[in-house]
Design a protein around this motif. Structure first.
Motif, short mmCIF file in Angstrom:
data_model
loop_
_atom_site.label_atom_id
_atom_site.label_comp_id
_atom_site.label_asym_id
_atom_site.label_seq_id
_atom_site.Cartn_x
_atom_site.Cartn_y
_atom_site.Cartn_z
N ARG A 117 0.81 -1.21 0.00
CA ARG A 117 0.00 0.00 0.00
C ARG A 117 0.85 1.27 0.00
O ARG A 117 0.48 2.27 -0.61
N ALA A 118 1.97 1.22 0.69
CA ALA A 118 2.85 2.40 0.73
C ALA A 118 3.39 2.71 -0.66
O ALA A 118 3.44 3.87 -1.09
N ALA A 119 3.80 1.66 -1.39
CA ALA A 119 4.34 1.86 -2.74
C ALA A 119 3.27 2.40 -3.68
O ALA A 119 3.52 3.31 -4.48
N LEU A 120 2.06 1.86 -3.56
CA LEU A 120 0.97 2.34 -4.41
C LEU A 120 0.61 3.77 -4.06
O LEU A 120 0.39 4.60 -4.95
N ARG A 121 0.57 4.07 -2.77
CA ARG A 121 0.24 5.43 -2.33
C ARG A 121 1.26 6.43 -2.85
O ARG A 121 0.91 7.49 -3.36
N ASP A 122 2.54 6.08 -2.76
CA ASP A 122 3.59 6.98 -3.26
C ASP A 122 3.44 7.20 -4.77
O ASP A 122 3.64 8.31 -5.27
N LEU A 123 3.07 6.16 -5.47
CA LEU A 123 2.93 6.24 -6.92
C LEU A 123 1.80 7.17 -7.32
O LEU A 123 1.97 8.05 -8.17
N VAL A 124 0.64 7.00 -6.71
CA VAL A 124 -0.52 7.78 -7.15
C VAL A 124 -0.51 9.19 -6.59
O VAL A 124 -1.05 10.11 -7.21
N PHE A 125 0.11 9.42 -5.42
CA PHE A 125 0.16 10.77 -4.88
C PHE A 125 1.05 11.68 -5.71
O PHE A 125 0.89 12.89 -5.72
N ARG A 126 1.99 11.11 -6.43
CA ARG A 126 2.87 11.90 -7.28
C ARG A 126 2.26 12.19 -8.64
O ARG A 126 2.76 13.01 -9.39
N ASN A 127 1.17 11.49 -8.97
CA ASN A 127 0.66 11.54 -10.32
C ASN A 127 -0.87 11.54 -10.28
O ASN A 127 -1.49 10.52 -9.94
N SER A 128 -1.49 12.66 -10.62
CA SER A 128 -2.95 12.74 -10.54
C SER A 128 -3.62 11.80 -11.54
O SER A 128 -4.69 11.24 -11.26
N GLN A 129 -3.00 11.59 -12.71
CA GLN A 129 -3.58 10.66 -13.68
C GLN A 129 -3.58 9.24 -13.14
O GLN A 129 -4.54 8.49 -13.32
N ALA A 130 -2.50 8.87 -12.44
CA ALA A 130 -2.44 7.54 -11.84
C ALA A 130 -3.49 7.40 -10.75
O ALA A 130 -4.11 6.34 -10.61
N ARG A 131 -3.71 8.47 -9.99
CA ARG A 131 -4.73 8.41 -8.93
C ARG A 131 -6.12 8.22 -9.52
O ARG A 131 -6.91 7.42 -9.02
N HIS A 132 -6.41 8.95 -10.59
CA HIS A 132 -7.71 8.79 -11.24
C HIS A 132 -7.87 7.39 -11.83
O HIS A 132 -8.96 6.81 -11.80
N ARG A 133 -6.78 6.87 -12.36
CA ARG A 133 -6.84 5.52 -12.91
C ARG A 133 -7.10 4.51 -11.81
O ARG A 133 -7.89 3.57 -11.97
N LEU A 134 -6.44 4.69 -10.67
CA LEU A 134 -6.66 3.81 -9.52
C LEU A 134 -8.11 3.85 -9.06
O LEU A 134 -8.73 2.81 -8.83
N GLU A 135 -8.64 5.05 -8.94
CA GLU A 135 -10.03 5.21 -8.51
C GLU A 135 -10.99 4.56 -9.51
O GLU A 135 -11.99 3.94 -9.12
N GLY A 136 -10.67 4.70 -10.80
CA GLY A 136 -11.53 4.10 -11.81
C GLY A 136 -11.56 2.58 -11.75
O GLY A 136 -12.56 1.96 -12.10
N ILE A 137 -10.46 2.00 -11.31
CA ILE A 137 -10.40 0.54 -11.17
C ILE A 137 -11.10 0.06 -9.91
O ILE A 137 -11.91 -0.87 -9.93
N LEU A 138 -10.77 0.71 -8.80
CA LEU A 138 -11.20 0.20 -7.49
C LEU A 138 -12.61 0.62 -7.09
O LEU A 138 -13.34 -0.18 -6.50
N HIS A 139 -12.99 1.85 -7.35
CA HIS A 139 -14.27 2.32 -6.84
C HIS A 139 -15.46 1.47 -7.27
O HIS A 139 -16.32 1.14 -6.43
N PRO A 140 -15.57 1.09 -8.55
CA PRO A 140 -16.71 0.22 -8.91
C PRO A 140 -16.69 -1.11 -8.16
O PRO A 140 -17.75 -1.60 -7.76
N MET A 141 -15.51 -1.68 -7.96
CA MET A 141 -15.42 -2.95 -7.24
C MET A 141 -15.82 -2.77 -5.78
O MET A 141 -16.52 -3.61 -5.20
N ILE A 142 -15.36 -1.69 -5.17
CA ILE A 142 -15.68 -1.43 -3.77
C ILE A 142 -17.18 -1.24 -3.59
O ILE A 142 -17.80 -1.83 -2.69
N TRP A 143 -17.79 -0.44 -4.45
CA TRP A 143 -19.22 -0.18 -4.28
C TRP A 143 -20.06 -1.41 -4.61
O TRP A 143 -21.12 -1.63 -3.99
N GLU A 144 -19.61 -2.24 -5.52
CA GLU A 144 -20.32 -3.49 -5.80
C GLU A 144 -20.30 -4.39 -4.56
O GLU A 144 -21.32 -5.00 -4.19
N ALA A 145 -19.13 -4.47 -3.91
CA ALA A 145 -19.03 -5.28 -2.69
C ALA A 145 -19.87 -4.69 -1.56
O ALA A 145 -20.51 -5.44 -0.81
N ILE A 146 -19.89 -3.38 -1.45
CA ILE A 146 -20.71 -2.74 -0.42
C ILE A 146 -22.19 -3.01 -0.67
O ILE A 146 -22.94 -3.36 0.26
#
Length: 213
Positions: free
Chosen positions: A77-106
């Motif tokens: 998680r630390a490596a991923l956090r460092d990666l996306v905090f430095r790059n807004s495009q990477a953060r948006h890409r991460l959110e696009g992958i995870l958010h639908p999965m998280i809300w489906e599980a919720i």
């Protein structure tokens, strides 16, 4: 701050619990849970969807490479956090992958609960603009100075780390503006329980008359 219940979007009746770092969200969630609310922690769900062997972890590796894995093949998680905090495009890409999965599980957990209503704990509910996914927004609130004090004592993090977290969260005023209900947690612990009890009784009433219940 509205006074009545919002129309139910997805049964059961769902309250979104949020608040800044050190506000006391976990304590409040436990108090609701002891009263019979069905508590779903979005952070726990987020960990579940990227556990080893899951499609979520596979999708992250495909998107960002094996550099986000630890030697055991788990998400670093630390490596991923460092990666996306430095790059807004990477953060948006991460959110696009995870958010639908998280809300489906919720949504799946909500659909299987036997509790009279759900309390969905989402630290960044306001920041992510996901208020529309809940019937009520409950903000646990306290002054920023108290947030800093509690976060430092609880987590042992530095003032600089706390400041970085505060800057990543919505300002206190923005959270309060988004709230349907506000739970003041600036006083001693004994003051919190009767406030939770009052809200719990109100949510039970609304859950009984809203949506499919």
């Amino acid at each position: 701050m509205s006074q009545g219940p919002a129309p139910s979007r997805n049964p059961p009746f769902t309250v979104g619990l949020t608040g800044g770092i050190g506000s006391g969200k976990s304590t409040v969630a436990r108090l609701f849970e002891t009263r019979g609310a069905g508590v779903i922690d979005a952070d726990q769900v987020a960990r579940q969807v990227v556990a080893p062997g899951t499609p979520g972890l596979k999708a992250l590796v495909e998107a960002f490479g094996k550099c986000i894995l630890d030697p055991q093949g788990r998400l670093d998680r630390a490596a991923l956090r460092d990666l996306v905090f430095r790059n807004s495009q990477a953060r948006h890409r991460l959110e696009g992958i995870l958010h639908p999965m998280i809300w489906e599980a919720i949504d799946h957990q909500k659909s299987t609960t036997k509790a009279p209503y759900c309390l969905l704990v989402v630290p960044l509910l306001v920041e992510s603009g996901m208020q529309h996914r809940v019937d009520r927004v409950l903000v646990v609130d306290c002054p920023e100075a108290l947030q800093r004090q509690r976060a430092g004592a609880r987590d042992g993090v530095s003032p600089q780390q706390i400041q970085a977290i505060l800057e990543a969260q919505a300002p206190r005023g923005q959270r309060l503006e988004a709230a349907d209900d506000i739970l003041d947690n600036s006083g001693p612990p004994g003051e919190l329980e009767p406030r939770v009890e009052a809200l719990h009784r109100r949510y039970l009433e609304w859950a009984a008359t809203t949506g499919d219940r």
